[in-house]
Design an enzyme around this catalytic site. Structure first.
Site, short mmCIF file in Angstrom:
data_model
loop_
_atom_site.label_atom_id
_atom_site.label_comp_id
_atom_site.label_asym_id
_atom_site.label_seq_id
_atom_site.Cartn_x
_atom_site.Cartn_y
_atom_site.Cartn_z
CG ASN A 154 -6.82 -1.60 1.81
OD1 ASN A 154 -6.14 -1.27 0.84
ND2 ASN A 154 -6.29 -1.96 2.96
CG HIS A 189 -3.17 2.78 2.12
ND1 HIS A 189 -3.91 2.42 1.01
CD2 HIS A 189 -3.17 1.70 2.95
CE1 HIS A 189 -4.33 1.17 1.18
NE2 HIS A 189 -3.89 0.72 2.34
CB CYS A 244 -0.95 0.00 1.19
SG CYS A 244 -1.84 -1.54 1.36
N1 ACO Z 1 -17.53 -8.60 11.40
C1 ACO Z 1 -17.86 -8.69 12.70
N2 ACO Z 1 -16.95 -8.81 13.69
C2 ACO Z 1 -15.65 -8.82 13.34
C3 ACO Z 1 -15.22 -8.70 11.98
C4 ACO Z 1 -16.24 -8.60 11.01
N3 ACO Z 1 -15.93 -8.49 9.70
N4 ACO Z 1 -13.89 -8.72 11.96
C5 ACO Z 1 -13.46 -8.84 13.23
N5 ACO Z 1 -14.52 -8.91 14.05
C6 ACO Z 1 -14.52 -9.03 15.51
C7 ACO Z 1 -13.27 -9.70 16.04
O1 ACO Z 1 -13.36 -11.10 15.95
C8 ACO Z 1 -13.23 -9.18 17.45
O2 ACO Z 1 -14.12 -9.94 18.20
P1 ACO Z 1 -13.76 -10.32 19.74
O3 ACO Z 1 -13.67 -9.01 20.45
O4 ACO Z 1 -14.90 -11.18 20.15
O5 ACO Z 1 -12.43 -11.02 19.68
C9 ACO Z 1 -13.80 -7.77 17.33
O6 ACO Z 1 -14.52 -7.74 16.08
C10 ACO Z 1 -12.74 -6.71 17.30
O7 ACO Z 1 -11.66 -7.14 16.46
P2 ACO Z 1 -10.43 -6.23 16.15
O8 ACO Z 1 -9.43 -6.99 15.33
O9 ACO Z 1 -9.95 -5.56 17.39
O10 ACO Z 1 -11.15 -5.14 15.21
P3 ACO Z 1 -10.57 -3.81 14.76
O11 ACO Z 1 -11.40 -2.73 15.29
O12 ACO Z 1 -9.08 -3.72 14.96
O13 ACO Z 1 -10.83 -3.85 13.18
C11 ACO Z 1 -9.57 -4.23 11.19
C12 ACO Z 1 -10.20 -4.87 12.39
C13 ACO Z 1 -10.69 -3.59 10.38
C14 ACO Z 1 -8.87 -5.29 10.37
C15 ACO Z 1 -8.57 -3.13 11.64
O14 ACO Z 1 -7.70 -3.68 12.61
C16 ACO Z 1 -7.76 -2.57 10.52
O15 ACO Z 1 -8.26 -1.91 9.65
N6 ACO Z 1 -6.43 -2.77 10.57
C17 ACO Z 1 -5.52 -2.20 9.60
C18 ACO Z 1 -5.54 -2.95 8.32
C19 ACO Z 1 -4.56 -2.34 7.37
O16 ACO Z 1 -4.29 -1.15 7.39
N7 ACO Z 1 -3.95 -3.14 6.54
C20 ACO Z 1 -2.89 -2.62 5.70
C21 ACO Z 1 -3.23 -2.49 4.34
S1 ACO Z 1 -3.63 -3.97 3.52
C22 ACO Z 1 -2.42 -4.24 2.33
O17 ACO Z 1 -1.30 -3.87 2.50
C23 ACO Z 1 -2.79 -4.99 1.12
#
Ligand code: ACO
Length: 341
Positions: free
Chosen positions: A297, A267, A131
Site C-alpha cells: 500500500n 487505490h 490515499c
Molecule cells: N499477521 C497475523 N495475524 C494478524 C495480522 C498479521 N499481520 N494482523 C492482524 N492479525 C490478526 C488479528 O489480530 C485478528 O486476530 P483475532 O481474530 O485473534 O483477534 C485476526 O488476524 C483478524 O484481524 P482483522 O483486523 O479482522 O483482519 P482483517 O482481515 O480485517 O485484515 C487489515 C486487517 C489487513 C488491516 C484489513 O482490515 C485492511 O486492509 N483494512 C483496510 C486498510 C486500509 O485500506 N487502509 C487505508 C489506506 S492506508 C493510508 O491511508 C495511508
C-alpha cells in the site's frame, strides 16, 4: 442594429483558454531499490507470509533508503516520465503533489520540485488527502485547466510510508510501501479526463491518522507518535461500501455502464477490498489493475504505479476507458474516468 464591439487581444486569449479541456498525456513512476518480502515481518512481529498474502494480497513492497525522501522519489518519477516521453518541463505552469509523508511540512514538496527541476515561475501546491490524494490531483488539474489558470500540470503521488510505519503493530506494518508516480495533464481542444468525483467523511477521521502533535480528532485524544494508526476493519468496510457507490456515480455522470469500463484502477489498499468493490459493481476482477502485490500500500502513489504497470504490460491501450478511484485517511476519496491517449 446589433453593435459590434472590438475586444482587446488579451481578452480574446483569456476567452480561448476557458474553452480548453484537460488531457492526461504521459505517466512515469519510480520505486526505491530495496525489495522487502513478507518473511522480513516474520522476524519482527507475530505474522507469516501466508497470512499477509491471503488477507491483503501483498507479496513484496519497496522501502526507501535512509537518505531517500518523498521529494527524491517524486523527482525521479517525473524525470523517468520526461525521459520516456521526451518531454520538456520548462513550460510546466503548475505542480501538484499528493502525499502524507512530506520531507517537511514547509516548504512544500511541490515547491521543492519546482526548485529541483528548475521550472521557472510555476504554481506549486501539496495535496493532503492521503490515499485519495492522487485522485484529488487529477480533479484539481482538470479544474485548473478548465478555469484557464494553467495549461501544463505535473500531478504527482509520492510516499515514503516506511518512515511513518509502526513496526511493532502487526496489523499495519505489513501493509505499507514506498513509491511515486507522476502524470502530465495538458490543455487540449479535446480532453480525455471525463467525469470526476470528490468527497470526504471527516466523521471517520479517528479511524486512520498520522499525527506528530498531541491532539483531539472527533473527540478522541491522540497521543503523538508520528506513525500511521488505523482501525483496519472500519476502513475496510467504509472503502467497500463508499467506493462501490462512487464507482456508480462516475458511470452515471459519464453516461456509461459498467460494461463500458476497460480498466478499474482503485487505490491499492487490500486485494479483498478491490475484489469486494468489483463484486458490488458487477465488474470482472480481471479488469482491475493493482500495484499492491508488488509495491504494498503506497497511499497516493498506488494508482499511478498500477496504471503505469498496466500501460507497460500492454493492457491499457489507446481509447480504453479507465476508472480511477482513490480513498483513504480523512476519510476522503476522489476519482475520475480517463480515456487513455
Ligand atoms: N499477521 C497475523 N495475524 C494478524 C495480522 C498479521 N499481520 N494482523 C492482524 N492479525 C490478526 C488479528 O489480530 C485478528 O486476530 P483475532 O481474530 O485473534 O483477534 C485476526 O488476524 C483478524 O484481524 P482483522 O483486523 O479482522 O483482519 P482483517 O482481515 O480485517 O485484515 C487489515 C486487517 C489487513 C488491516 C484489513 O482490515 C485492511 O486492509 N483494512 C483496510 C486498510 C486500509 O485500506 N487502509 C487505508 C489506506 S492506508 C493510508 O491511508 C495511508
Amino acid at each position: 442594429m446589433p453593435r459590434i464591439i472590438a475586444l482587446p487581444k488579451a481578452t480574446i486569449s483569456i476567452q480561448i483558454s476557458f474553452l480548453m479541456e484537460a488531457k492526461l498525456t504521459a505517466i512515469g513512476i519510480y520505486a526505491p531499490e530495496k525489495v522487502v518480502d513478507n518473511h522480513y515481518f516474520e522476524q519482527i512481529v507475530d505474522t507469516n507470509d501466508e497470512w499477509i498474502r491471503s488477507r491483503t494480497g501483498i507479496v513484496t513492497r519497496r522501502f526507501a533508503a535512509e537518505n531517500e525522501f518523498t521529494s527524491s522519489l517524486a523527482e525521479k518519477a517525473i524525470l523517468n516520465m520526461a525521459a520516456e516521453y521526451k518531454l520538456q518541463l520548462h513550460d510546466v505552469d503548475f505542480i501538484l503533489v499528493a502525499t502524507v509523508t512530506h520531507d517537511q511540512i514547509m516548504p512544500s514538496m511541490a515547491c521543492q520540485l519546482q526548485y529541483r527541476l528548475n521550472i521557472p515561475n510555476t504554481g506549486a501546491l501539496d495535496i493532503s488527502a492521503a490515499c485519495g490524494g492522487f485522485g484529488y490531483g487529477i480533479v484539481l488539474a482538470k479544474s485548473l485547466i478548465h478555469s484557464g489558470m494553467a495549461r501544463k500540470i505535473l500531478a504527482v503521488g509520492a510516499e515514503t510510508l516506511s518512515k511513518v510505519t509502526d513496526f511493532s503493530d502487526r496489523t499495519s506494518c505489513i501493509l505499507f510501501g514506498d513509491g511515486a508516480g507522476a502524470v502530465l495533464i495538458e490543455a487540449a481542444e479535446k480532453g480525455n479526463i471525463g467525469a470526476c468525483v470528490v468527497g470526504a467523511e471527516g466523521s471517520g477521521g479517528q479511524d486512520l491518522y498520522l499525527s506528530n502533535l498531541n491532539t483531539v480528532i472527533n473527540g478522541e485524544e491522540i497521543i503523538a507518535n508520528n506513525k500511521i494508526i488505523q482501525n483496519g476493519r472500519k476502513v475496510f468496510k467504509w472503502a467497500v461500501s463508499q467506493m462501490s457507490v462512487q464507482f456508480n456515480v462516475l458511470l452515471e455522470k459519464e453516461g456509461l455502464t459498467v460494461d463500458d469500463i476497460d480498466w478499474f484502477v482503485p487505490h491499492s489498499a487490500n486485494m479483498r477490498i478491490i475484489e469486494a468493490i468489483c463484486k458490488q459493481v458487477g465488474l470482472p476482477i480481471e479488469k482491475a489493475l493493482e500495484s499492491l502485490s508488488t509495491y504494498g500500500n503506497t497511499s497516493s502513489a498506488s494508482i499511478p504505479l498500477a496504471l503505469y504497470e498496466g500501460v507497460r504490460a500492454g493492457k491499457v491501450k489507446k481509447g480504453d476507458k479507465v476508472l480511477l478511484l482513490g480513498f483513504g485517511g480523512g476519510l476522503a476519496y476522489a476519482g475520475a474516468i480517463v480515456e487513455w491517449a
